[in-house]
Motif scaffolding. Structure first.
Motif, PDB file in Angstrom:
ATOM      1  N   ARG C  12      13.962 -28.414  23.728  1.00 37.13           N
ATOM      2  CA  ARG C  12      14.189 -29.868  23.827  1.00 37.13           C
ATOM      3  C   ARG C  12      14.743 -30.468  22.537  1.00 37.13           C
ATOM      4  N   GLN C  13      14.786 -29.680  21.466  1.00 33.61           N
ATOM      5  CA  GLN C  13      15.350 -30.162  20.195  1.00 33.61           C
ATOM      6  C   GLN C  13      16.859 -29.958  20.212  1.00 33.61           C
ATOM      7  N   SER C  14      17.590 -30.984  20.603  1.00 35.24           N
ATOM      8  CA  SER C  14      19.039 -30.798  20.754  1.00 35.24           C
ATOM      9  C   SER C  14      19.695 -30.410  19.431  1.00 35.24           C
ATOM     10  N   MET C  15      19.125 -30.829  18.305  1.00 33.71           N
ATOM     11  CA  MET C  15      19.705 -30.458  17.008  1.00 33.71           C
ATOM     12  C   MET C  15      19.753 -28.943  16.840  1.00 33.71           C
ATOM     13  N   MET C  16      18.737 -28.248  17.352  1.00 35.47           N
ATOM     14  CA  MET C  16      18.713 -26.786  17.243  1.00 35.47           C
ATOM     15  C   MET C  16      19.877 -26.162  18.031  1.00 35.47           C
ATOM     16  N   GLN C  17      20.168 -26.737  19.212  1.00 32.03           N
ATOM     17  CA  GLN C  17      21.316 -26.241  19.993  1.00 32.03           C
ATOM     18  C   GLN C  17      22.625 -26.543  19.271  1.00 32.03           C
ATOM     19  N   THR C  18      22.732 -27.753  18.739  1.00 33.46           N
ATOM     20  CA  THR C  18      23.953 -28.127  18.014  1.00 33.46           C
ATOM     21  C   THR C  18      24.240 -27.122  16.902  1.00 33.46           C
ATOM     22  N   ALA C  51      21.888 -28.895   4.740  1.00 36.52           N
ATOM     23  CA  ALA C  51      21.145 -29.433   5.886  1.00 36.52           C
ATOM     24  C   ALA C  51      20.870 -28.363   6.935  1.00 36.52           C
TER      25      ALA C  51
ATOM     26  N   LEU D  38      23.347 -38.992  17.618  1.00 37.20           N
ATOM     27  CA  LEU D  38      24.071 -38.349  18.726  1.00 37.20           C
ATOM     28  C   LEU D  38      23.098 -37.624  19.666  1.00 37.20           C
ATOM     29  N   PRO D  39      23.504 -37.436  20.914  1.00 35.15           N
ATOM     30  CA  PRO D  39      22.673 -36.647  21.845  1.00 35.15           C
ATOM     31  C   PRO D  39      22.332 -35.269  21.266  1.00 35.15           C
ATOM     32  N   GLY D  40      23.189 -34.734  20.401  1.00 34.40           N
ATOM     33  CA  GLY D  40      22.938 -33.405  19.843  1.00 34.40           C
ATOM     34  C   GLY D  40      22.250 -33.409  18.498  1.00 34.40           C
ATOM     35  N   SER D  41      21.690 -34.555  18.069  1.00 34.36           N
ATOM     36  CA  SER D  41      21.058 -34.653  16.738  1.00 34.36           C
ATOM     37  C   SER D  41      19.571 -34.968  16.841  1.00 34.36           C
ATOM     38  N   ARG D  42      18.948 -34.603  17.958  1.00 36.17           N
ATOM     39  CA  ARG D  42      17.588 -35.085  18.226  1.00 36.17           C
ATOM     40  C   ARG D  42      16.527 -33.995  18.139  1.00 36.17           C
ATOM     41  N   HIS D  49      16.425 -36.052  14.655  1.00 34.97           N
ATOM     42  CA  HIS D  49      15.806 -34.900  13.993  1.00 34.97           C
ATOM     43  C   HIS D  49      15.681 -35.190  12.492  1.00 34.97           C
ATOM     44  N   LEU D  52      18.691 -34.690  10.396  1.00 36.31           N
ATOM     45  CA  LEU D  52      19.755 -35.704  10.339  1.00 36.31           C
ATOM     46  C   LEU D  52      19.502 -36.633   9.149  1.00 36.31           C
TER      47      LEU D  52
END
Lengths: 136, 136, 136, 136
Positions: C12-18, C51, D38-42, D49, D52
């Motif tokens: 659910r941590q979209s940052m990890m996917q990014t 980062a 962003l949707p990908g920064s969470r 996150h 970020l």
């Protein structure tokens, strides 16, 4: 000899005498310093003041860095972070400093501080920081 | 009254007496502590030991937090980071602690330490850390 | 089961996917996360952005803490310090988080980040911080 | 011109593009960077996150240092500490970096990160760290 250099430098740090701190051991990239919890080193609840853990942890880390430096260099703390894990209660404190990464401009160090009670030892503080070389 | 509570707590911190530290001022969310650079508070080059800046910076930050706590609470340092900007040389040091964000579980604090020489003051250390409330 | 809970949270941590990050391993009090150095994860010299090291180091430390929490709890980073030891150059980065001291209110954690190049691994970052439990 | 140098360097940091970060302003010793969430920064609860806040806070601090450097120098983060004060919820985040003490070998910096929601802004993170000059 590195151990003598470090003992000489330590002897000139009057704060170490004030706190009753002593060298326990010196190795390549690692130094251990111990200190009693003197009546004058306490916080308001009678246990060791955070500044005692900081003082011996920072010094152990700094001298650990110094073991890796050429003879005409000293080190200075650029920055240090301490996490306090448990109250400083016991017979004495013991800080072990260690070089994680030596460098020409920055030396990354850590230190652990334990409270010693008889045979028991308890980790009470963790330090992570940066030493910088300075001309002696 | 909060100032009296803080002065009582400070008086029980023997480390503060050892270092000759004194309250300079107490306000809501901010506390200032000063200390001479005693003969026994020095590092190997005769200037203030980093542990002196840490001790008064950490205490100023902790007491700043305490000014915002209910009467049955005290605070403890969970973690503190110090950046040392310049040698601690001068007539005395002065630490000003400040609450950045109070909280029920964590209180975020900062402190600045200045070296005072006559009319001059120089920023020598910057601290940023976390205090936690504990039952008195 | 703790590994499944952690994998669900991570997903659910979209940052990890990014950042292309993946779990490498999960143990009691320790978690390893790896990440490629994607074209979109770099600083101006083409190596990994600080980062990226922070992101996977902090997450590895946080999930290490989560392995020790009851089922109805999560954790949040209260504070984290990172020392950057070397440029993040190589095939990929790998962060190993570890709980140093669990606690009801604060969990002290560390993480190491290595850059992996073929068989070689190089320590590039060291993190030390505090996690706090929060109701899920 | 310093602003152009900084914009050029920023444009080469692909991580900044990945996160949607943009310069908001550049002054002598201070730089502001903003980023959408962003949707990908969470993280797992849908707010920004921690990485970020770290990414834009660290970059704002680093570029603030760069504004004070000679043309043939760049800077690198040596170490950075972040305290997270509140969840990163809102329309966007904005980081303001500031040089506290410039130096030939070490530059001490801080950054504040605010979450912006309409007219409201809330301090969500505080950073304190060290930049080191490197030859460009």
């Amino acid at each position: 000899m590195i151990e003598q250099r470090i003992r000489d430098s330590f002897a000139r740090q009057s704060m170490m005498q004030t706190l009753g701190a002593e060298f326990a051991s010196v190795g390549t990239g690692t130094v251990t310093i111990s200190a009693p919890i003197l009546p004058g080193s306490r916080q308001q609840h009678g246990v060791a003041h955070a500044a005692l853990s900081f003082a011996i942890g920072d010094s152990a880390a700094g001298y650990a860095a110094l073991t890796l430096m050429p003879e005409d260099s000293e080190v200075m703390t650029a920055e240090m972070k301490i996490n306090l894990l448990a109250p400083g209660a016991g017979d004495m404190l013991r800080a072990t400093g260690q070089v994680i990464k030596p460098g020409r401009r920055l030396i990354i160090v850590t230190a652990e501080v334990h409270a010693i009670t008889g045979e028991d030892e308890k980790l009470i503080a963790l330090l992570q920081g940066t030493m910088v070389p300075v001309a002696a």
